[in-house]
Design a protein around this motif. Structure first.
Motif, PDB file in Angstrom:
ATOM      1  N   TRP A   1       0.833  -1.198   0.000  1.00  0.00           N
ATOM      2  CA  TRP A   1       0.000   0.000   0.000  1.00  0.00           C
ATOM      3  C   TRP A   1       0.872   1.253   0.000  1.00  0.00           C
ATOM      4  CZ3 TRP A   1      -4.812  -0.526  -1.320  1.00  0.00           C
ATOM      5  CH2 TRP A   1      -5.454  -1.750  -1.095  1.00  0.00           C
ATOM      6  N   ARG A   2       2.021   1.164   0.632  1.00  0.00           N
ATOM      7  CA  ARG A   2       2.947   2.300   0.595  1.00  0.00           C
ATOM      8  C   ARG A   2       3.393   2.574  -0.841  1.00  0.00           C
ATOM      9  NH1 ARG A   2       5.701   0.259   5.596  1.00  0.00           N
ATOM     10  NH2 ARG A   2       4.971   1.561   7.319  1.00  0.00           N
ATOM     11  N   VAL A   3       3.563   1.518  -1.613  1.00  0.00           N
ATOM     12  CA  VAL A   3       3.984   1.688  -3.005  1.00  0.00           C
ATOM     13  C   VAL A   3       2.997   2.574  -3.752  1.00  0.00           C
ATOM     14  CG1 VAL A   3       4.304   0.487  -5.203  1.00  0.00           C
ATOM     15  CG2 VAL A   3       5.284  -0.468  -3.116  1.00  0.00           C
ATOM     16  N   LEU A   4       1.720   2.415  -3.483  1.00  0.00           N
ATOM     17  CA  LEU A   4       0.718   3.242  -4.146  1.00  0.00           C
ATOM     18  C   LEU A   4       0.844   4.701  -3.724  1.00  0.00           C
ATOM     19  CD1 LEU A   4      -2.406   0.903  -3.912  1.00  0.00           C
ATOM     20  CD2 LEU A   4      -0.858   1.239  -5.848  1.00  0.00           C
ATOM     21  N   ARG A   5       1.128   4.931  -2.447  1.00  0.00           N
ATOM     22  CA  ARG A   5       1.306   6.299  -1.974  1.00  0.00           C
ATOM     23  C   ARG A   5       2.562   6.924  -2.598  1.00  0.00           C
ATOM     24  NH1 ARG A   5       0.567   7.103   4.182  1.00  0.00           N
ATOM     25  NH2 ARG A   5      -1.551   7.569   3.534  1.00  0.00           N
ATOM     26  N   ILE A   6       3.630   6.141  -2.683  1.00  0.00           N
ATOM     27  CA  ILE A   6       4.859   6.624  -3.317  1.00  0.00           C
ATOM     28  C   ILE A   6       4.596   6.951  -4.784  1.00  0.00           C
ATOM     29  CG2 ILE A   6       7.178   5.922  -4.055  1.00  0.00           C
ATOM     30  CD1 ILE A   6       7.255   4.225  -1.423  1.00  0.00           C
ATOM     31  N   GLN A   7       3.868   6.057  -5.450  1.00  0.00           N
ATOM     32  CA  GLN A   7       3.516   6.297  -6.848  1.00  0.00           C
ATOM     33  C   GLN A   7       2.738   7.597  -7.000  1.00  0.00           C
ATOM     34  OE1 GLN A   7       0.486   3.713  -8.611  1.00  0.00           O
ATOM     35  NE2 GLN A   7       1.750   3.520 -10.440  1.00  0.00           N
ATOM     36  N   ALA A   8       1.821   7.837  -6.080  1.00  0.00           N
ATOM     37  CA  ALA A   8       1.013   9.055  -6.142  1.00  0.00           C
ATOM     38  C   ALA A   8       1.887  10.296  -5.976  1.00  0.00           C
ATOM     39  CB  ALA A   8      -0.063   9.017  -5.061  1.00  0.00           C
ATOM     40  N   GLU A   9       2.908  10.224  -5.132  1.00  0.00           N
ATOM     41  CA  GLU A   9       3.798  11.378  -4.958  1.00  0.00           C
ATOM     42  C   GLU A   9       4.582  11.662  -6.242  1.00  0.00           C
ATOM     43  OE1 GLU A   9       4.500  12.031  -0.274  1.00  0.00           O
ATOM     44  OE2 GLU A   9       6.223  11.851  -1.578  1.00  0.00           O
ATOM     45  N   PHE A  10       5.053  10.598  -6.897  1.00  0.00           N
ATOM     46  CA  PHE A  10       5.748  10.800  -8.164  1.00  0.00           C
ATOM     47  C   PHE A  10       4.814  11.440  -9.198  1.00  0.00           C
ATOM     48  CE2 PHE A  10       8.955   7.580  -6.821  1.00  0.00           C
ATOM     49  CZ  PHE A  10      10.093   8.311  -7.120  1.00  0.00           C
ATOM     50  N   VAL A  11       3.605  10.930  -9.288  1.00  0.00           N
ATOM     51  CA  VAL A  11       2.649  11.461 -10.264  1.00  0.00           C
ATOM     52  C   VAL A  11       2.351  12.932  -9.986  1.00  0.00           C
ATOM     53  CG1 VAL A  11       0.262  11.315 -11.077  1.00  0.00           C
ATOM     54  CG2 VAL A  11       1.604   9.224 -10.767  1.00  0.00           C
ATOM     55  N   GLU A  12       2.141  13.277  -8.708  1.00  0.00           N
ATOM     56  CA  GLU A  12       1.857  14.659  -8.341  1.00  0.00           C
ATOM     57  C   GLU A  12       3.043  15.571  -8.672  1.00  0.00           C
ATOM     58  OE1 GLU A  12      -0.126  18.009  -6.752  1.00  0.00           O
ATOM     59  OE2 GLU A  12      -0.836  16.031  -7.376  1.00  0.00           O
TER      60      GLU A  12
END
Length: 265
Positions: free
Chosen positions: A44-55
């Motif tokens: 689930w952290r991976v999804l949050r990390i992915q979201a930070e990159f996208v943002e």
């Protein structure tokens, strides 16, 4: 007496009082102690990390050419280093560059402030969640808050033409040596790294020459990755010349590719 409530930035969120957790997202990501439930949490952290990159990519993709300025958050507003950072920020903006900093106080504020004094310039702050609160300075036009250091560091490198580093502490040194490592290993190319303030940086340069080079830990050409100066005009000139050289190389590569494509097979 009014009670002062704890507060902390968490990515794009802001929390106070009892909502402030006892650790940061980075601390929890890197922790190996405790029960095995972390095995189930990391995906689930991976999804949050992915979201930070996208943002980060989404917010910074349309920036003009930019330069990142590093330096201490503890630099006083009435110090010569603050004045130097402000001058540097203004000169970079006058040369057509957006100015990127960590968004905090001290040298970061000074560079953002200098850039903000130039009409049409863009002043950027890339903040980070810390165990202690460090608010985004008032001279940032575009501010992004990150939970994870490695995501933030990617943004510094990806959207910069080079780094200019003023006197600073552990965080500044971390950013400096990461940049040098990326240039040395050719993960990034034509990427100048300038140290502004010869008196402050002189001891480090002597150690690099005497100890690292002297014992064969780096090659002689690695010293060419760093330029030390006291002149903000020279620092900006180094960035401009490197940027122009990179543009010429890119154009030559495009022209060479066009010629090869046009040749009969």
């Amino acid at each position: 007496m009014e009670k002062i409530r704890r507060e902390r930035r968490q990515g794009q969120a802001f929390v106070r009082g009892s909502l402030v957790p006892s650790s940061t997202h980075d601390q929890r990501l890197l922790a190996r102690q405790g029960p095995s439930d972390w095995v189930h949490m990391d995906p689930w952290r991976v999804l949050r990390i992915q979201a930070e990159f996208v943002e980060g990519f989404g917010q910074l993709a349309e920036l003009p050419p930019a330069v990142t300025v590093f330096g201490s958050a503890r630099t006083a507003p009435d110090s010569p280093e603050y004045a130097l950072g402000r001058t540097l920020g203004r000169k970079l903006a006058e040369a057509g560059y957006a100015v990127i900093t960590g968004g905090g106080p001290g040298v970061m504020e000074s560079a953002n402030r200098g850039a903000s004094e130039v009409d049409g310039a863009v002043s950027v702050g890339l903040g980070i969640e810390l165990p202690f609160e460090q608010r985004m300075n008032d001279y940032v036009d575009l501010g992004i808050e990150f939970r994870y250091f490695f995501v933030r560091k990617t943004m510094f490198v990806k959207y910069s033409c080079g780094f200019i580093t003023l006197p600073g502490g552990f965080g500044t040194l971390d950013e400096l040596f990461e940049a040098l490592t990326l240039v040395q290993t050719r993960k990034v190319t034509s990427f100048p790294v300038v140290l502004l303030g010869s008196e402050f940086w002189g001891g480090l340069i002597d150690w690099i020459k005497g100890t690292l080079l002297g014992t064969g830990k780096i090659a002689a050409q690695d010293l060419e990755l760093i330029t030390v100066t006291d002149d903000p005009d020279e620092a900006v000139r180094i960035i401009v010349e490197s940027d122009r050289a990179r543009s010429r190389q890119r154009q030559e590569e495009i022209e060479a590719t066009s010629v090869q494509t046009a040749e009969p097979q």
